[in-house]
Design an enzyme around this catalytic site. Structure first.
Site, PDB file in Angstrom:
ATOM      1  N   GLY A 100       0.827  -1.199   0.000  1.00  0.00           N
ATOM      2  CA  GLY A 100       0.000   0.000   0.000  1.00  0.00           C
ATOM      3  C   GLY A 100       0.859   1.245   0.000  1.00  0.00           C
ATOM      4  O   GLY A 100       2.025   1.202   0.415  1.00  0.00           O
ATOM      5  N   GLN A 151       2.897  10.045   1.143  1.00  0.00           N
ATOM      6  CA  GLN A 151       4.208   9.379   1.160  1.00  0.00           C
ATOM      7  C   GLN A 151       5.074   9.745  -0.043  1.00  0.00           C
ATOM      8  O   GLN A 151       6.273   9.502  -0.038  1.00  0.00           O
ATOM      9  CB  GLN A 151       4.045   7.852   1.207  1.00  0.00           C
ATOM     10  CG  GLN A 151       3.509   7.352   2.530  1.00  0.00           C
ATOM     11  CD  GLN A 151       3.431   5.845   2.535  1.00  0.00           C
ATOM     12  OE1 GLN A 151       2.452   5.267   2.081  1.00  0.00           O
ATOM     13  NE2 GLN A 151       4.477   5.198   3.017  1.00  0.00           N
ATOM     14  N   CYS A 206       6.257  -0.160   6.702  1.00  0.00           N
ATOM     15  CA  CYS A 206       5.825   1.015   5.949  1.00  0.00           C
ATOM     16  C   CYS A 206       6.982   1.440   5.053  1.00  0.00           C
ATOM     17  O   CYS A 206       8.131   1.451   5.491  1.00  0.00           O
ATOM     18  CB  CYS A 206       5.479   2.128   6.934  1.00  0.00           C
ATOM     19  SG  CYS A 206       4.999   3.667   6.146  1.00  0.00           S
ATOM     20  N   LEU A 207       6.678   1.789   3.813  1.00  0.00           N
ATOM     21  CA  LEU A 207       7.738   2.203   2.887  1.00  0.00           C
ATOM     22  C   LEU A 207       8.421   3.488   3.359  1.00  0.00           C
ATOM     23  O   LEU A 207       9.532   3.781   2.914  1.00  0.00           O
ATOM     24  CB  LEU A 207       7.170   2.377   1.475  1.00  0.00           C
ATOM     25  CG  LEU A 207       6.724   1.074   0.788  1.00  0.00           C
ATOM     26  CD1 LEU A 207       6.052   1.370  -0.542  1.00  0.00           C
ATOM     27  CD2 LEU A 207       7.892   0.123   0.590  1.00  0.00           C
ATOM     28  N   HIS A 234      -3.959   1.196   7.752  1.00  0.00           N
ATOM     29  CA  HIS A 234      -2.627   1.809   7.719  1.00  0.00           C
ATOM     30  C   HIS A 234      -2.597   2.989   6.740  1.00  0.00           C
ATOM     31  O   HIS A 234      -2.107   4.072   7.066  1.00  0.00           O
ATOM     32  CB  HIS A 234      -1.600   0.731   7.322  1.00  0.00           C
ATOM     33  CG  HIS A 234      -0.199   1.212   7.178  1.00  0.00           C
ATOM     34  ND1 HIS A 234       0.821   0.765   7.998  1.00  0.00           N
ATOM     35  CD2 HIS A 234       0.376   2.091   6.310  1.00  0.00           C
ATOM     36  CE1 HIS A 234       1.955   1.374   7.641  1.00  0.00           C
ATOM     37  NE2 HIS A 234       1.715   2.172   6.611  1.00  0.00           N
ATOM     38  N   GLU A 235      -3.144   2.766   5.538  1.00  0.00           N
ATOM     39  CA  GLU A 235      -3.078   3.812   4.507  1.00  0.00           C
ATOM     40  C   GLU A 235      -4.014   4.977   4.834  1.00  0.00           C
ATOM     41  O   GLU A 235      -3.665   6.135   4.594  1.00  0.00           O
ATOM     42  CB  GLU A 235      -3.392   3.231   3.125  1.00  0.00           C
ATOM     43  CG  GLU A 235      -2.446   2.128   2.650  1.00  0.00           C
ATOM     44  CD  GLU A 235      -0.974   2.457   2.783  1.00  0.00           C
ATOM     45  OE1 GLU A 235      -0.585   3.642   2.684  1.00  0.00           O
ATOM     46  OE2 GLU A 235      -0.185   1.516   3.006  1.00  0.00           O
ATOM     47  N   HIS A 241      -2.372   7.365   7.102  1.00  0.00           N
ATOM     48  CA  HIS A 241      -1.431   8.290   6.446  1.00  0.00           C
ATOM     49  C   HIS A 241      -2.129   9.585   6.020  1.00  0.00           C
ATOM     50  O   HIS A 241      -1.530  10.655   6.044  1.00  0.00           O
ATOM     51  CB  HIS A 241      -0.823   7.651   5.193  1.00  0.00           C
ATOM     52  CG  HIS A 241       0.392   6.813   5.454  1.00  0.00           C
ATOM     53  ND1 HIS A 241       1.548   7.323   6.003  1.00  0.00           N
ATOM     54  CD2 HIS A 241       0.641   5.504   5.203  1.00  0.00           C
ATOM     55  CE1 HIS A 241       2.460   6.352   6.086  1.00  0.00           C
ATOM     56  NE2 HIS A 241       1.932   5.241   5.617  1.00  0.00           N
TER      57      HIS A 241
END
Ligand code: ZN
Length: 161
Positions: A46, A51, A88-89, A130-131, A134
């Site tokens: 995701g 991000q 997480c990226l 999670h997304e 963000h």
């Protein structure tokens, strides 16, 4: 294929609240394409627009079933609980234990800004939560139980052989 630069924890853009998308533009379509490329390149499941430095309420997800775009997502319902590792990226090489709902029902708009409802369980439910976080400037580190740990140990093992 166009990769965008992923913002890393500490970048203030990750702490900001994103703005709703009111109309679709070629620029936003390009952004969504680039977000998928960037997510797959980083082997993530995701990615949220902040991000890559864009404060718009857009999320892309692919947990291995199909690519999903969520624009202006709103979580309508959650149920159950799952506890597991999350990464997480924007925090490369790290993971931590996070408890999330095991079921999520989300309302969002697609790339034509048509409203739809999506239900997800397990990894998909985790990714949606999670997304969506963000988009409100929240990183998973604010939910993590215990310490973050490294996920890069596999490479070291290969070098020893
Ligand atoms: Zn993330």
């Amino acid at each position: 294929m166009a990769l965008r630069t992923i913002r890393i924890q500490g970048d203030r853009v990750l702490e900001k609240v994103s703005r709703p998308v009111e109309k679709m533009t070629p620029k936003l379509e390009q952004l969504i394409d680039d977000m998928f490329d960037t997510m797959y390149d980083g082997m993530g499941v995701g990615l949220a627009a902040p991000q890559v430095g864009i404060l718009k309420r857009i999320v892309v997800i692919d947990v291995g079933e199909e690519p999903i775009v969520l624009i202006n997502p709103k979580i309508l319902e959650t149920d159950g609980e799952q506890t597991g590792d999350e990464g997480c990226l924007s925090l490369p090489g790290k993971a931590g234990t996070v408890t999330r709902p095991n079921y999520v029902k989300v309302e969002a708009q697609d790339e034509n800004l048509d409203t739809f409802v999506l239900e997800g369980t397990e990894l998909l439910a985790r990714a949606i939560c999670h997304e969506c976080d963000h988009l409100d400037g929240i990183l998973y580190t604010s939910h993590v139980q215990g310490e973050l740990h490294d996920t890069n140990y596999e490479e070291e093992e290969e070098e020893e052989e």
